[in-house]
Scaffold this motif. Sequence first.
Motif, PDB file in Angstrom:
ATOM      1  N   ARG A  33      -2.818  25.119  36.342  1.00 59.81           N
ATOM      2  CA  ARG A  33      -2.559  24.956  34.904  1.00 59.81           C
ATOM      3  C   ARG A  33      -3.844  24.896  34.086  1.00 59.81           C
ATOM      4  NH1 ARG A  33       0.935  21.788  37.798  1.00 59.81           N
ATOM      5  NH2 ARG A  33       3.121  22.411  37.684  1.00 59.81           N
ATOM      6  N   GLY A  34      -4.962  25.257  34.717  1.00 56.90           N
ATOM      7  CA  GLY A  34      -6.260  25.202  34.025  1.00 56.90           C
ATOM      8  C   GLY A  34      -6.587  26.507  33.310  1.00 56.90           C
ATOM      9  N   LEU A  35      -7.832  26.571  32.829  1.00 61.36           N
ATOM     10  CA  LEU A  35      -8.304  27.788  32.143  1.00 61.36           C
ATOM     11  C   LEU A  35      -8.610  28.877  33.165  1.00 61.36           C
ATOM     12  CD1 LEU A  35     -10.819  26.183  29.623  1.00 61.36           C
ATOM     13  CD2 LEU A  35      -8.685  27.356  29.013  1.00 61.36           C
ATOM     14  N   TYR A  36      -8.520  30.124  32.702  1.00 64.30           N
ATOM     15  CA  TYR A  36      -8.862  31.265  33.559  1.00 64.30           C
ATOM     16  C   TYR A  36     -10.223  31.828  33.153  1.00 64.30           C
ATOM     17  CZ  TYR A  36      -4.183  31.287  35.476  1.00 64.30           C
ATOM     18  OH  TYR A  36      -3.024  30.934  36.135  1.00 64.30           O
ATOM     19  N   LYS A  37     -10.916  32.411  34.136  1.00 66.47           N
ATOM     20  CA  LYS A  37     -12.175  33.126  33.860  1.00 66.47           C
ATOM     21  C   LYS A  37     -11.851  34.387  33.066  1.00 66.47           C
ATOM     22  CE  LYS A  37     -15.059  31.608  37.594  1.00 66.47           C
ATOM     23  NZ  LYS A  37     -15.044  31.531  39.042  1.00 66.47           N
TER      24      LYS A  37
ATOM     25  N   ILE B 120       0.913  37.087  22.174  1.00 66.75           N
ATOM     26  CA  ILE B 120       1.697  36.153  23.004  1.00 66.75           C
ATOM     27  C   ILE B 120       1.040  34.770  22.988  1.00 66.75           C
ATOM     28  CG2 ILE B 120       2.496  35.635  25.364  1.00 66.75           C
ATOM     29  CD1 ILE B 120       2.868  38.649  25.789  1.00 66.75           C
ATOM     30  N   GLY B 121      -0.280  34.749  23.065  1.00 65.14           N
ATOM     31  CA  GLY B 121      -1.019  33.478  23.019  1.00 65.14           C
ATOM     32  C   GLY B 121      -0.803  32.723  21.721  1.00 65.14           C
ATOM     33  N   GLU B 122      -0.612  33.467  20.634  1.00 69.97           N
ATOM     34  CA  GLU B 122      -0.353  32.801  19.349  1.00 69.97           C
ATOM     35  C   GLU B 122       1.058  32.204  19.333  1.00 69.97           C
ATOM     36  OE1 GLU B 122      -3.505  35.524  16.882  1.00 69.97           O
ATOM     37  OE2 GLU B 122      -1.374  35.917  16.632  1.00 69.97           O
TER      38      GLU B 122
ATOM     39  N   SER C 274      -5.628  31.754  27.965  1.00 65.35           N
ATOM     40  CA  SER C 274      -6.870  32.212  28.611  1.00 65.35           C
ATOM     41  C   SER C 274      -6.625  33.243  29.719  1.00 65.35           C
ATOM     42  CB  SER C 274      -7.631  31.017  29.182  1.00 65.35           C
ATOM     43  OG  SER C 274      -6.895  30.420  30.231  1.00 65.35           O
ATOM     44  N   ALA C 275      -5.376  33.466  30.089  1.00 68.23           N
ATOM     45  CA  ALA C 275      -5.108  34.369  31.228  1.00 68.23           C
ATOM     46  C   ALA C 275      -5.417  35.822  30.871  1.00 68.23           C
ATOM     47  CB  ALA C 275      -3.647  34.245  31.663  1.00 68.23           C
ATOM     48  N   PRO C 276      -6.138  36.533  31.754  1.00 72.39           N
ATOM     49  CA  PRO C 276      -6.417  37.952  31.483  1.00 72.39           C
ATOM     50  C   PRO C 276      -5.200  38.853  31.708  1.00 72.39           C
ATOM     51  CG  PRO C 276      -7.367  37.289  33.584  1.00 72.39           C
ATOM     52  CD  PRO C 276      -6.802  36.044  32.966  1.00 72.39           C
ATOM     53  N   ALA C 277      -4.181  38.300  32.347  1.00 71.83           N
ATOM     54  CA  ALA C 277      -2.937  39.064  32.539  1.00 71.83           C
ATOM     55  C   ALA C 277      -1.765  38.096  32.639  1.00 71.83           C
ATOM     56  CB  ALA C 277      -3.019  39.911  33.806  1.00 71.83           C
ATOM     57  N   LEU C 278      -0.620  38.589  32.207  1.00 74.62           N
ATOM     58  CA  LEU C 278       0.628  37.813  32.307  1.00 74.62           C
ATOM     59  C   LEU C 278       1.671  38.713  32.931  1.00 74.62           C
ATOM     60  CD1 LEU C 278       0.819  36.368  28.659  1.00 74.62           C
ATOM     61  CD2 LEU C 278       0.143  35.071  30.710  1.00 74.62           C
ATOM     62  N   ILE C 279       2.545  38.114  33.720  1.00 73.29           N
ATOM     63  CA  ILE C 279       3.719  38.871  34.183  1.00 73.29           C
ATOM     64  C   ILE C 279       4.951  38.215  33.570  1.00 73.29           C
ATOM     65  CG2 ILE C 279       5.137  39.533  36.170  1.00 73.29           C
ATOM     66  CD1 ILE C 279       2.495  39.685  37.776  1.00 73.29           C
ATOM     67  N   LEU C 280       5.713  39.008  32.834  1.00 70.39           N
ATOM     68  CA  LEU C 280       6.941  38.521  32.220  1.00 70.39           C
ATOM     69  C   LEU C 280       8.100  38.938  33.117  1.00 70.39           C
ATOM     70  CD1 LEU C 280       6.348  39.345  28.455  1.00 70.39           C
ATOM     71  CD2 LEU C 280       5.433  37.497  29.832  1.00 70.39           C
ATOM     72  N   VAL C 281       8.882  37.958  33.520  1.00 73.73           N
ATOM     73  CA  VAL C 281      10.012  38.211  34.421  1.00 73.73           C
ATOM     74  C   VAL C 281      11.286  38.231  33.579  1.00 73.73           C
ATOM     75  CG1 VAL C 281      11.250  37.346  36.441  1.00 73.73           C
ATOM     76  CG2 VAL C 281       8.763  37.023  36.264  1.00 73.73           C
TER      77      VAL C 281
ATOM     78  N   ASP D 213     -10.884  28.996  36.508  1.00 71.03           N
ATOM     79  CA  ASP D 213     -12.179  28.529  36.025  1.00 71.03           C
ATOM     80  C   ASP D 213     -12.297  27.009  36.166  1.00 71.03           C
ATOM     81  OD1 ASP D 213     -14.660  29.131  35.035  1.00 71.03           O
ATOM     82  OD2 ASP D 213     -14.087  28.834  32.938  1.00 71.03           O
ATOM     83  N   GLU D 214     -11.280  26.398  36.731  1.00 71.71           N
ATOM     84  CA  GLU D 214     -11.300  24.946  36.953  1.00 71.71           C
ATOM     85  C   GLU D 214     -10.844  24.683  38.389  1.00 71.71           C
ATOM     86  OE1 GLU D 214      -9.370  22.604  33.824  1.00 71.71           O
ATOM     87  OE2 GLU D 214      -9.535  24.320  32.477  1.00 71.71           O
ATOM     88  N   GLU D 215     -11.030  23.428  38.823  1.00 72.28           N
ATOM     89  CA  GLU D 215     -10.653  23.032  40.196  1.00 72.28           C
ATOM     90  C   GLU D 215      -9.153  23.200  40.433  1.00 72.28           C
ATOM     91  OE1 GLU D 215     -12.117  20.125  42.587  1.00 72.28           O
ATOM     92  OE2 GLU D 215     -13.842  21.473  42.347  1.00 72.28           O
TER      93      GLU D 215
END
Length: 174
Positions: A12-16, A58-60, A69-76, A151-153
């Motif tokens: 659930r953290g930030l993505y690179k 989508i982020g908005e 922060s995700a560089p990609a999303l998969i919508l199911v 980008d996080e533990e």
Amino acid sequence: MFDTIFKRTSYRGLYKDFPVPREDLTLILKAGLAAPSGCNKQSTSLIAIDDKEILKIIGELLNRKNIVSAPALILVLSQKIIANGGRCYYKQDFSAAVQNMLLAICELGYESCWLEGYVADNAESCAKITKLLGAPEDYELSVILPVGMADEELTYANKKSFEERAWFNGFRNS
Ligand SMILES: Cc1cc2nc3c(=O)[nH]c(=O)nc-3n(C[C@H](O)[C@H](O)[C@H](O)COP(=O)(O)O)c2cc1C
């Protein structure tokens, strides 16, 4: 396979800010589509989003750090197709597809999280997203999977012991 099953965790953290190559996204989608489905109705459809403009929109609408922060999303997406006996297995169908994809994501070195409660809590925004993407009205957004490099533990949820939940030859048989 067992290494991947046991190392998968909800992230659930930030993505690179590294893109996920199309090749990897395609493999993840194929893993989802390879899942079993009730009476083979294949009620689950998938849209991968890697376009920065669409990710921004989508982020908005869904302002959560592991989505934004995700560089990609998969919508199911799910269709409530009626199977044999008048039963509808769409939840089981998309769950099997999601689990296959979570394992594929983990195997390829990315992280994700099964976002379903969050989707249900934001039904209005999710309906806007499916409309924006041109999905017909009978395709409902059921789950979102962010995909990217953490980008996080990583953290691991506590699980009940084996003995509390699994037995041989009888309920609570040790
Ligand atoms: C049906 C379902 C819905 C979920 N919805 C959410 C969600 O909306 N938000 C979230 O952060 N995690 C969600 N999760 C992830 C669970 O919280 C997570 O799987 C659980 O805490 C166990 O942790 P683990 O995945 O790391 O083993 C969902 C998982 C499932 C199976």
